[in-house]
Motif scaffolding. Structure first.
Motif, short mmCIF file in Angstrom:
data_model
loop_
_atom_site.label_atom_id
_atom_site.label_comp_id
_atom_site.label_asym_id
_atom_site.label_seq_id
_atom_site.Cartn_x
_atom_site.Cartn_y
_atom_site.Cartn_z
N VAL A 50 34.37 44.30 39.15
CA VAL A 50 34.97 43.39 38.17
C VAL A 50 34.36 43.62 36.79
O VAL A 50 35.05 43.68 35.77
CB VAL A 50 34.78 41.92 38.59
N ALA A 51 33.03 43.75 36.76
CA ALA A 51 32.35 43.93 35.48
C ALA A 51 32.78 45.21 34.78
O ALA A 51 32.80 45.28 33.54
CB ALA A 51 30.84 43.94 35.69
N ALA A 52 33.15 46.23 35.56
CA ALA A 52 33.50 47.52 34.97
C ALA A 52 35.00 47.69 34.76
O ALA A 52 35.43 48.65 34.12
CB ALA A 52 32.99 48.66 35.85
N ALA A 53 35.82 46.77 35.28
CA ALA A 53 37.27 46.93 35.24
C ALA A 53 37.83 46.62 33.86
O ALA A 53 37.22 45.90 33.06
CB ALA A 53 37.93 46.03 36.28
N SER A 54 39.01 47.17 33.59
CA SER A 54 39.71 46.89 32.34
C SER A 54 41.20 47.12 32.57
O SER A 54 41.60 47.76 33.55
CB SER A 54 39.21 47.79 31.20
N GLY A 55 42.04 46.61 31.67
CA GLY A 55 43.47 46.85 31.75
C GLY A 55 44.08 46.34 33.04
O GLY A 55 43.80 45.23 33.48
N HIS A 56 44.93 47.18 33.65
CA HIS A 56 45.61 46.78 34.88
C HIS A 56 44.63 46.55 36.02
O HIS A 56 44.86 45.69 36.88
CB HIS A 56 46.63 47.85 35.28
N GLY A 57 43.55 47.32 36.03
CA GLY A 57 42.55 47.12 37.07
C GLY A 57 41.92 45.75 36.99
O GLY A 57 41.72 45.08 38.01
N LEU A 58 41.62 45.32 35.78
CA LEU A 58 41.04 43.99 35.60
C LEU A 58 42.04 42.90 35.99
O LEU A 58 41.68 41.90 36.63
CB LEU A 58 40.60 43.80 34.15
N ALA A 59 43.31 43.09 35.61
CA ALA A 59 44.34 42.13 35.98
C ALA A 59 44.46 42.01 37.49
O ALA A 59 44.63 40.91 38.04
CB ALA A 59 45.68 42.53 35.37
N ALA A 60 44.37 43.15 38.19
CA ALA A 60 44.44 43.14 39.65
C ALA A 60 43.27 42.38 40.25
O ALA A 60 43.43 41.60 41.20
CB ALA A 60 44.46 44.58 40.18
N MET A 61 42.07 42.57 39.69
CA MET A 61 40.89 41.88 40.20
C MET A 61 40.98 40.38 39.96
O MET A 61 40.61 39.57 40.82
CB MET A 61 39.63 42.45 39.55
N ILE A 62 41.47 39.99 38.78
CA ILE A 62 41.61 38.57 38.47
C ILE A 62 42.62 37.91 39.41
O ILE A 62 42.39 36.82 39.95
CB ILE A 62 42.02 38.37 37.00
N LEU A 63 43.76 38.58 39.61
CA LEU A 63 44.79 38.04 40.52
C LEU A 63 44.24 37.91 41.93
O LEU A 63 44.48 36.90 42.61
CB LEU A 63 46.01 38.96 40.50
N SER A 64 43.49 38.90 42.37
CA SER A 64 42.90 38.85 43.70
C SER A 64 41.91 37.71 43.84
O SER A 64 41.94 36.94 44.81
CB SER A 64 42.20 40.18 44.01
N ALA A 65 41.01 37.59 42.85
CA ALA A 65 39.89 36.65 42.96
C ALA A 65 40.29 35.21 42.70
O ALA A 65 39.74 34.29 43.30
CB ALA A 65 38.78 37.05 42.00
N VAL A 66 41.24 34.99 41.79
CA VAL A 66 41.54 33.63 41.34
C VAL A 66 42.78 33.05 42.01
O VAL A 66 42.95 31.83 42.04
CB VAL A 66 41.68 33.60 39.81
N VAL A 67 43.65 33.90 42.57
CA VAL A 67 44.88 33.40 43.19
C VAL A 67 44.94 33.74 44.68
O VAL A 67 44.97 32.85 45.53
CB VAL A 67 46.12 33.95 42.46
N PHE A 68 44.97 35.03 44.99
CA PHE A 68 45.20 35.44 46.37
C PHE A 68 44.07 34.99 47.31
O PHE A 68 44.32 34.36 48.34
CB PHE A 68 45.38 36.95 46.45
N ALA A 69 42.85 35.37 46.97
CA ALA A 69 41.72 35.10 47.87
C ALA A 69 41.48 33.60 48.09
O ALA A 69 41.27 33.19 49.24
CB ALA A 69 40.46 35.77 47.34
N PRO A 70 41.49 32.75 47.05
CA PRO A 70 41.26 31.32 47.31
C PRO A 70 42.27 30.71 48.27
O PRO A 70 41.89 29.96 49.18
CB PRO A 70 41.36 30.70 45.91
N ILE A 71 43.54 31.03 48.10
CA ILE A 71 44.56 30.46 48.99
C ILE A 71 44.37 31.00 50.41
O ILE A 71 44.33 30.23 51.39
CB ILE A 71 45.98 30.78 48.48
N ALA A 72 44.26 32.33 50.54
CA ALA A 72 44.14 32.94 51.86
C ALA A 72 42.90 32.43 52.60
O ALA A 72 42.98 32.03 53.78
CB ALA A 72 44.10 34.46 51.73
N GLU A 73 41.76 32.43 51.94
CA GLU A 73 40.52 32.06 52.61
C GLU A 73 40.44 30.57 52.91
O GLU A 73 39.86 30.17 53.93
CB GLU A 73 39.33 32.53 51.77
N GLU A 74 41.02 29.74 52.05
CA GLU A 74 41.00 28.30 52.34
C GLU A 74 41.89 27.96 53.53
O GLU A 74 41.55 27.10 54.34
CB GLU A 74 41.41 27.50 51.10
N VAL A 75 43.03 28.62 53.63
CA VAL A 75 43.90 28.37 54.79
C VAL A 75 43.17 28.73 56.07
O VAL A 75 43.19 27.98 57.05
CB VAL A 75 45.22 29.18 54.66
#
Length: 276
Positions: free
Chosen positions: A166-191
Motif C-alpha cells: 500500500v505504501a508503495a502503490a500509486s495510480g490504479h494500483g493504489l485504487a485497487a488496494m483502497i477498494l480492497s481494504a476499505v470496501v471488499f475486505a471489511p464486508i467479506a470478513e465481517e460476514v
C-alpha cells in the motif's frame, strides 16, 4: 521506532507531526471506549438500547463458508499465478473480490436469527465510525506491546507485505488496494467472522469466550501461512474483538463492517501519506 515502522509497514509515529496525529487518534479512541463502557450503566447508554432476540445458528453455513472461501482462493491463485513475494495490487483485489463473493452467498444465514438492532441507522453509523477509532487505539497499543515483546526476545520485527505494498502503490494500483481494504475486505470478513463464526462459537461456549475466540481466529487468519509472523496477529485480534463486541452489542453486522472499514481507511490513509 524502526521496529514499529516495520510492524505496520509505514513510518508510524516517527515524524513529530504525524506522530502527534496518531497519538491524538489513540487518545480519542481510548476516551470513546471509556465513555461507552461507563455509559452502559446509565439509563440511556450512548450505544442505544440493547437488541432483543437470538443469534442465528450458523454452524452449518460456517463449514460451507470455510470450504468455499479456501476453494475460491485456490482457484484465484491458480488462475492468476502471482509471482513469489509481496502480492501485486491486482492479485489482492481479485482475492478480496472472491472473498466478497463467497461472503455474499452466505449473507442470508449470517443475517438470520431474531436478533435485530434496537437503534436507528444514524446512530449505527456513528457507532461504526467511533468504533473504528476505538479499534485503531486498541490495535496501536497492542502493536507497541508486540514490538516490546520482540525487543525482549532480541528478535527483529517483521514487516507486513500488504502494508509495504500500500505504501508503495500509486495510480490504479493504489485504487485497487483502497477498494480492497476499505470496501471488499471489511464486508467479506465481517460476514464470515462476525456474522458466521461468532454466532457459531456462541452456540457452544459463553458469549465472552466466543468474542475472544473469533477475535483470535480473525487475527490468526491474516498470518497463518507464516509462523514467523503469528505475533503480528494480535493487533488485528484487538480489532476483531472491537468489531465482535460492537456487533453483539448493537445487533448490526453492518455496524461491525463500518468499524472495520473505518479502521482500514485510517491505516491506508497513514500508509499512503507515509505517516501511518
Amino acid at each position: 521506532r524502526d521496529s514499529v515502522a516495520r510492524l505496520v509497514g509505514s513510518e508510524m509515529c516517527i515524524r513529530d507531526s504525524p506522530g502527534a496525529v496518531a497519538l491524538m487518534l489513540i487518545a480519542v479512541g481510548g476516551a470513546l471506549l471509556v465513555w461507552a463502557l461507563r455509559s452502559e450503566r446509565a439509563e440511556r447508554p450512548i450505544l442505544g438500547p440493547r437488541p432483543a432476540g437470538e443469534l442465528p445458528d450458523t454452524r452449518a453455513p460456517l463449514v460451507l463458508g470455510v470450504v468455499l472461501w479456501f476453494a475460491a482462493q485456490i482457484v484465484a491463485i491458480g488462475l492468476l499465478r502471482p509471482e513469489p513475494g509481496a502480492p501485486q495490487p491486482g492479485v489482492v483485489l481479485t482475492l478480496t473480490a472472491m472473498q466478497l463473493l463467497v461472503a455474499l452467498l452466505l449473507l442470508r444465514p449470517a443475517l438470520g436469527g431474531t436478533r435485530r438492532p434496537a437503534t436507528g441507522p444514524g446512530r449505527l453509523a456513528a457507532l461504526a465510525f467511533g468504533g473504528g477509532l476505538v479499534a485503531y487505539a486498541a490495535a496501536s497499543v497492542t502493536t507497541l506491546l508486540v514490538v516490546q515483546g520482540y525487543g525482549l526476545a532480541g528478535a527483529e520485527v517483521p514487516s507486513q507485505n500488504v502494508g509495504d505494498l500500500v505504501a508503495a502503490a500509486s495510480g490504479h494500483g493504489l485504487a485497487a488496494m483502497i477498494l480492497s481494504a476499505v470496501v471488499f475486505a471489511p464486508i467479506a470478513e465481517e460476514v464470515v467472522f462476525r456474522g458466521l463464526l461468532f454466532p457459531a462459537l456462541a452456540k457452544v461456549m459463553p458469549v465472552r469466550a466466543a468474542l475472544v475466540g473469533q477475535a483470535l481466529l480473525f487475527g490468526f487468519f491474516h498470518f497463518f501461512t507464516d509462523p514467523s509472523k503469528w505475533a503480528l496477529s494480535l493487533p488485528l485480534a484487538a480489532v476483531g474483538l472491537c468489531a465482535g463486541w460492537l456487533y453483539h452489542r448493537s445487533g448490526s453486522l453492518w455496524a461491525a463492517a463500518g468499524l472495520h472499514a473505518a479502521y482500514n481507511a485510517l491505516q491506508v490513509g497513514f500508509l499512503v501519506s507515509g505517516t501511518g
